[in-house]
Design a protein around this motif. Structure first.
Motif, short mmCIF file in Angstrom:
data_model
loop_
_atom_site.label_atom_id
_atom_site.label_comp_id
_atom_site.label_asym_id
_atom_site.label_seq_id
_atom_site.Cartn_x
_atom_site.Cartn_y
_atom_site.Cartn_z
N ALA A 31 1.64 4.09 4.06
CA ALA A 31 0.96 3.21 3.13
C ALA A 31 0.31 4.03 2.02
O ALA A 31 -0.28 5.08 2.27
N GLY A 32 0.44 3.54 0.79
CA GLY A 32 -0.20 4.18 -0.35
C GLY A 32 -0.97 3.16 -1.17
O GLY A 32 -0.60 1.98 -1.21
N GLY A 33 -2.05 3.61 -1.80
CA GLY A 33 -2.85 2.71 -2.62
C GLY A 33 -4.05 3.42 -3.18
O GLY A 33 -3.98 4.60 -3.53
N ASN A 34 -5.17 2.69 -3.25
CA ASN A 34 -6.41 3.33 -3.72
C ASN A 34 -7.53 3.20 -2.69
O ASN A 34 -8.71 3.28 -3.02
N PHE A 35 -7.16 3.03 -1.43
CA PHE A 35 -8.13 2.95 -0.34
C PHE A 35 -8.68 4.34 0.01
O PHE A 35 -8.08 5.37 -0.31
N SER A 36 -9.82 4.35 0.70
CA SER A 36 -10.39 5.60 1.18
C SER A 36 -10.62 5.58 2.69
O SER A 36 -11.03 6.58 3.27
N SER A 37 -10.35 4.42 3.31
CA SER A 37 -10.45 4.35 4.76
C SER A 37 -9.59 3.22 5.29
O SER A 37 -9.26 2.26 4.58
N LEU A 38 -9.22 3.35 6.56
CA LEU A 38 -8.50 2.33 7.31
C LEU A 38 -9.26 2.14 8.60
O LEU A 38 -9.24 3.00 9.48
N GLY A 39 -9.99 1.02 8.68
CA GLY A 39 -10.91 0.87 9.79
C GLY A 39 -11.99 1.93 9.71
O GLY A 39 -12.62 2.11 8.67
N VAL A 40 -12.19 2.67 10.79
CA VAL A 40 -13.22 3.72 10.80
C VAL A 40 -12.64 5.08 10.46
O VAL A 40 -13.37 6.08 10.42
N ALA A 79 -7.69 -1.82 5.67
CA ALA A 79 -7.96 -0.93 4.53
C ALA A 79 -9.18 -1.42 3.77
O ALA A 79 -9.53 -2.60 3.82
N ASN A 80 -9.84 -0.50 3.06
CA ASN A 80 -11.03 -0.90 2.31
C ASN A 80 -10.77 -1.13 0.83
O ASN A 80 -11.67 -1.51 0.09
N LEU A 81 -9.53 -0.88 0.38
CA LEU A 81 -9.11 -1.21 -0.99
C LEU A 81 -7.60 -1.44 -1.00
O LEU A 81 -6.93 -1.31 0.00
N TRP A 82 -7.09 -1.72 -2.17
CA TRP A 82 -5.72 -2.21 -2.33
C TRP A 82 -4.67 -1.28 -1.75
O TRP A 82 -4.78 -0.05 -1.80
N VAL A 83 -3.60 -1.89 -1.25
CA VAL A 83 -2.40 -1.18 -0.80
C VAL A 83 -1.26 -1.56 -1.75
O VAL A 83 -0.95 -2.73 -1.93
N TYR A 84 -0.65 -0.55 -2.37
CA TYR A 84 0.37 -0.76 -3.39
C TYR A 84 1.80 -0.52 -2.89
O TYR A 84 2.76 -1.03 -3.50
N THR A 85 1.98 0.27 -1.86
CA THR A 85 3.33 0.65 -1.47
C THR A 85 3.40 0.87 0.04
O THR A 85 2.43 1.36 0.64
N LEU A 86 4.53 0.49 0.64
CA LEU A 86 4.75 0.64 2.08
C LEU A 86 6.17 1.10 2.33
O LEU A 86 7.12 0.56 1.74
N VAL A 87 6.33 2.10 3.20
CA VAL A 87 7.66 2.58 3.58
C VAL A 87 7.67 2.90 5.07
O VAL A 87 6.91 3.77 5.52
N PRO A 88 8.50 2.21 5.86
CA PRO A 88 8.60 2.53 7.29
C PRO A 88 9.55 3.69 7.55
O PRO A 88 10.53 3.88 6.82
N SER A 89 9.26 4.45 8.59
CA SER A 89 10.15 5.52 9.01
C SER A 89 9.82 5.87 10.46
O SER A 89 8.66 6.19 10.78
N GLY A 90 10.81 5.80 11.33
CA GLY A 90 10.55 6.06 12.73
C GLY A 90 9.59 5.04 13.30
O GLY A 90 9.73 3.85 13.11
N GLY A 91 8.55 5.51 13.94
CA GLY A 91 7.59 4.62 14.57
C GLY A 91 6.35 4.36 13.75
O GLY A 91 5.36 3.82 14.27
N VAL A 92 6.37 4.75 12.46
CA VAL A 92 5.18 4.55 11.62
C VAL A 92 5.58 3.85 10.32
O VAL A 92 6.74 3.77 9.96
#
Length: 205
Positions: free
Chosen positions: A160-169, A144-157
């Motif tokens: 993620a929530g936060g104030n990022f604008s990209s994950l990798g490319v 991620a390119n900025l902070w991650v504030y929350t994570l919740v798993p479900s199924g195979g994923v």
């Protein structure tokens, strides 16, 4: 302040920024009996804010702004025994900055925050760690390119929530769904226009 609540068995585990809980002195983390609301003997005694809690078996994971907890040096994330007064385990991922989110899936501990390094590897804001060793998964690295504030798993994923604008490319504004095996972002893209601080999953929603 209270930042985290975790219900496990007869105890409600509490994390935040406080000096007393359930009628007893407790520094930033503790547990209360769900019947009486009185503090239990679980006393990890963190020296900084606790922002997130997670449980698996007899282990409580805590993340936040502390550098000491359970009588030992632990940087921002720690694993604690939930039956022996909150003693810290040997697990030591040693983040270099705050941890805001924890989620346990199988033998992995998923972590979000504003760190650049954790589990012995360079990881930007999000990582998967071994639940047994604390080492970062060598392959799982969404970046991620900025902070991650929350994570919740479900199924195979894992969402993620936060104030990022990209994950990798991949462009993702503040919300994303990441494959639990590869770390790749799925097609799920709600694209909110403000920071995402909390997530919950119910069925397919």
């Amino acid at each position: 302040f209270v930042h985290a609540l975790l219900l496990s068995g007869p105890s409600l585990y509490v994390g935040g920024q406080f000096s007393s809980l359930g009628g007893q002195a407790r520094n930033n983390i503790g547990a209360v009996d769900t019947g009486t609301a009185l503090a239990t003997s679980w006393t990890p005694n963190a020296n900084g804010v606790v922002r997130t809690l997670a449980v698996s078996g007899s282990t409580i994971w805590a993340g936040g702004q502390f550098v000491g907890i359970g009588g030992a040096s632990r940087s921002y994330v720690a694993a604690l025994n939930n039956t022996t007064g909150g003693a810290v385990s040997a697990w030591n991922a040693s983040a270099d900055n705050q941890v805001y989110a924890l989620a346990i899936v199988g033998s992995s501990v998923y972590v979000g925050g504003n760190f650049f390094n954790i589990g012995g590897q360079a990881r930007r804001y999000i990582a998967a760690l071994s639940a047994s060793t604390g080492a970062a998964d060598a392959a799982w690295n969404p970046g991620a390119n900025l902070w991650v504030y929350t994570l919740v798993p479900s199924g195979g994923v894992i969402y993620a929530g936060g104030n990022f604008s990209s994950l990798g490319v991949v462009k993702r504004n503040r919300l994303a769904a990441l494959d639990l095996t590869t770390g790749a972002a799925t097609a799920w893209d709600p694209n909110p226009n403000g920071t995402a601080l909390a997530l919950a999953v119910a069925g397919n929603t």
